[in-house]
Structure formats: structure tokens, C-alpha cells
Design a protein around this motif. Structure first.
Motif, PDB file in Angstrom:
ATOM      1  N   LEU A   1       0.832  -1.208   0.000  1.00  0.00           N
ATOM      2  CA  LEU A   1       0.000   0.000   0.000  1.00  0.00           C
ATOM      3  C   LEU A   1       0.865   1.256   0.000  1.00  0.00           C
ATOM      4  O   LEU A   1       0.553   2.238  -0.678  1.00  0.00           O
ATOM      5  CB  LEU A   1      -0.938  -0.004   1.201  1.00  0.00           C
ATOM      6  CG  LEU A   1      -2.133  -0.952   1.117  1.00  0.00           C
ATOM      7  CD1 LEU A   1      -2.893  -0.968   2.433  1.00  0.00           C
ATOM      8  CD2 LEU A   1      -3.042  -0.543  -0.014  1.00  0.00           C
ATOM      9  N   LEU A   2       1.941   1.234   0.760  1.00  0.00           N
ATOM     10  CA  LEU A   2       2.852   2.371   0.795  1.00  0.00           C
ATOM     11  C   LEU A   2       3.497   2.612  -0.571  1.00  0.00           C
ATOM     12  O   LEU A   2       3.576   3.752  -1.048  1.00  0.00           O
ATOM     13  CB  LEU A   2       3.930   2.146   1.860  1.00  0.00           C
ATOM     14  CG  LEU A   2       4.930   3.275   2.054  1.00  0.00           C
ATOM     15  CD1 LEU A   2       4.215   4.510   2.568  1.00  0.00           C
ATOM     16  CD2 LEU A   2       6.009   2.836   3.006  1.00  0.00           C
TER      17      LEU A   2
ATOM     18  N   MET B   1       2.268   1.712  -3.476  1.00  0.00           N
ATOM     19  CA  MET B   1       1.221   2.183  -4.388  1.00  0.00           C
ATOM     20  C   MET B   1       0.919   3.657  -4.159  1.00  0.00           C
ATOM     21  O   MET B   1       0.744   4.428  -5.116  1.00  0.00           O
ATOM     22  CB  MET B   1      -0.039   1.333  -4.227  1.00  0.00           C
ATOM     23  CG  MET B   1       0.092  -0.059  -4.808  1.00  0.00           C
ATOM     24  SD  MET B   1      -1.316  -1.143  -4.519  1.00  0.00           S
ATOM     25  CE  MET B   1      -2.661  -0.190  -5.114  1.00  0.00           C
ATOM     26  N   CYS B   2       0.871   4.097  -2.923  1.00  0.00           N
ATOM     27  CA  CYS B   2       0.613   5.511  -2.622  1.00  0.00           C
ATOM     28  C   CYS B   2       1.751   6.391  -3.129  1.00  0.00           C
ATOM     29  O   CYS B   2       1.514   7.452  -3.722  1.00  0.00           O
ATOM     30  CB  CYS B   2       0.416   5.712  -1.124  1.00  0.00           C
ATOM     31  SG  CYS B   2      -1.131   5.058  -0.508  1.00  0.00           S
ATOM     32  N   LEU B   3       2.981   5.948  -2.918  1.00  0.00           N
ATOM     33  CA  LEU B   3       4.118   6.728  -3.402  1.00  0.00           C
ATOM     34  C   LEU B   3       4.143   6.800  -4.929  1.00  0.00           C
ATOM     35  O   LEU B   3       4.445   7.849  -5.506  1.00  0.00           O
ATOM     36  CB  LEU B   3       5.421   6.147  -2.877  1.00  0.00           C
ATOM     37  CG  LEU B   3       5.694   6.365  -1.383  1.00  0.00           C
ATOM     38  CD1 LEU B   3       6.961   5.637  -0.973  1.00  0.00           C
ATOM     39  CD2 LEU B   3       5.796   7.842  -1.071  1.00  0.00           C
ATOM     40  N   SER B   4       3.819   5.702  -5.581  1.00  0.00           N
ATOM     41  CA  SER B   4       3.798   5.725  -7.046  1.00  0.00           C
ATOM     42  C   SER B   4       2.670   6.619  -7.554  1.00  0.00           C
ATOM     43  O   SER B   4       2.826   7.297  -8.576  1.00  0.00           O
ATOM     44  CB  SER B   4       3.680   4.317  -7.617  1.00  0.00           C
ATOM     45  OG  SER B   4       2.453   3.731  -7.223  1.00  0.00           O
ATOM     46  N   ALA B   5       1.539   6.665  -6.866  1.00  0.00           N
ATOM     47  CA  ALA B   5       0.450   7.557  -7.261  1.00  0.00           C
ATOM     48  C   ALA B   5       0.872   9.019  -7.108  1.00  0.00           C
ATOM     49  O   ALA B   5       0.559   9.859  -7.960  1.00  0.00           O
ATOM     50  CB  ALA B   5      -0.797   7.267  -6.427  1.00  0.00           C
ATOM     51  N   VAL B   6       1.602   9.338  -6.050  1.00  0.00           N
ATOM     52  CA  VAL B   6       2.084  10.705  -5.848  1.00  0.00           C
ATOM     53  C   VAL B   6       3.072  11.091  -6.948  1.00  0.00           C
ATOM     54  O   VAL B   6       3.013  12.200  -7.496  1.00  0.00           O
ATOM     55  CB  VAL B   6       2.719  10.859  -4.446  1.00  0.00           C
ATOM     56  CG1 VAL B   6       3.487  12.151  -4.328  1.00  0.00           C
ATOM     57  CG2 VAL B   6       1.658  10.760  -3.374  1.00  0.00           C
TER      58      VAL B   6
ATOM     59  N   SER C   1       1.149  11.604 -10.260  1.00  0.00           N
ATOM     60  CA  SER C   1       0.385  12.856 -10.282  1.00  0.00           C
ATOM     61  C   SER C   1       1.309  14.058 -10.436  1.00  0.00           C
ATOM     62  O   SER C   1       0.987  15.007 -11.147  1.00  0.00           O
ATOM     63  CB  SER C   1      -0.462  12.995  -9.028  1.00  0.00           C
ATOM     64  OG  SER C   1       0.356  13.132  -7.879  1.00  0.00           O
TER      65      SER C   1
END
Length: 99
Positions: free
Chosen positions: A21-22, A24-29, A32
Motif C-alpha cells: 500500500l505504501l 502504491m501511494c508513493l507511485s500515485a504521488v 500525479s
């Protein structure tokens, strides 16, 4: 045996899920921020083209007004010389008939 921990599979699976999850969140940031930088680049390019178009149109209007005020003189004050084209050498001559 108070100080020893017993590792079980559920705790390891939970830490893997948290790590995924971490990531995935970093890759989304990161994605974006890349998209925002691309949009900003396009906006700045559009702003540049808009400013250039405005400057070209403004100079064209000024040139047109100058030509209306002082016909025959360009923007530098030099006279405009129009050269007339002469017809090509062989086109206007009549053909001579051979006998």
C-alpha cells in the motif's frame, strides 16, 4: 519466555500488505506530480504562443496603419520600389513560318 516473540504468518502478511500500500501511494504521488509538470509545460508553451501571436498581430496592425498614413514609404522611412516583371523572352514573339 516473556522476551521472545513468536512470529506467525498473519503478521508477516500484514506487513507485506502495508508495504505494498505504501509503494502504491508513493507511485500515485509520483505519477500525479509528473502529470502536473506536463500540464504546466503545455500551459507555458500555450502562453508563449499566445504572446507571440498577439505581438505579431499588433505589429501587423501598426504596419498597416503606417502604410495607410504614408503610402509608398516603408516603416524605416525608405521608399518602396515596385519592380514590374517583363514578359519572358520567347513568349510574346510571333512564330516565323518556314517555307
Amino acid at each position: 519466555m516473556r522476551g521472545q516473540r513468536v512470529s506467525n504468518g498473519a503478521s508477516e502478511r500484514g506487513s507485506i500488505i502495508v508495504a505494498l500500500l505504501l509503494v502504491m501511494c508513493l507511485s500515485a504521488v509520483v505519477m500525479s506530480s509528473l502529470m502536473i509538470s506536463t500540464v504546466e509545460y503545455e500551459l507555458s508553451a500555450n502562453t508563449l504562443r499566445e504572446a507571440q501571436a498577439f505581438a505579431f498581430s499588433d505589429s501587423g496592425i501598426e504596419y498597416g496603419l503606417h502604410m495607410l498614413r504614408e503610402p509608398g514609404v516603408d516603416a524605416n522611412g525608405d521608399p518602396i520600389v515596385v519592380k514590374h516583371r517583363r514578359p519572358a523572352a520567347g513568349r510574346r514573339r510571333h512564330r516565323q513560318h518556314r517555307r
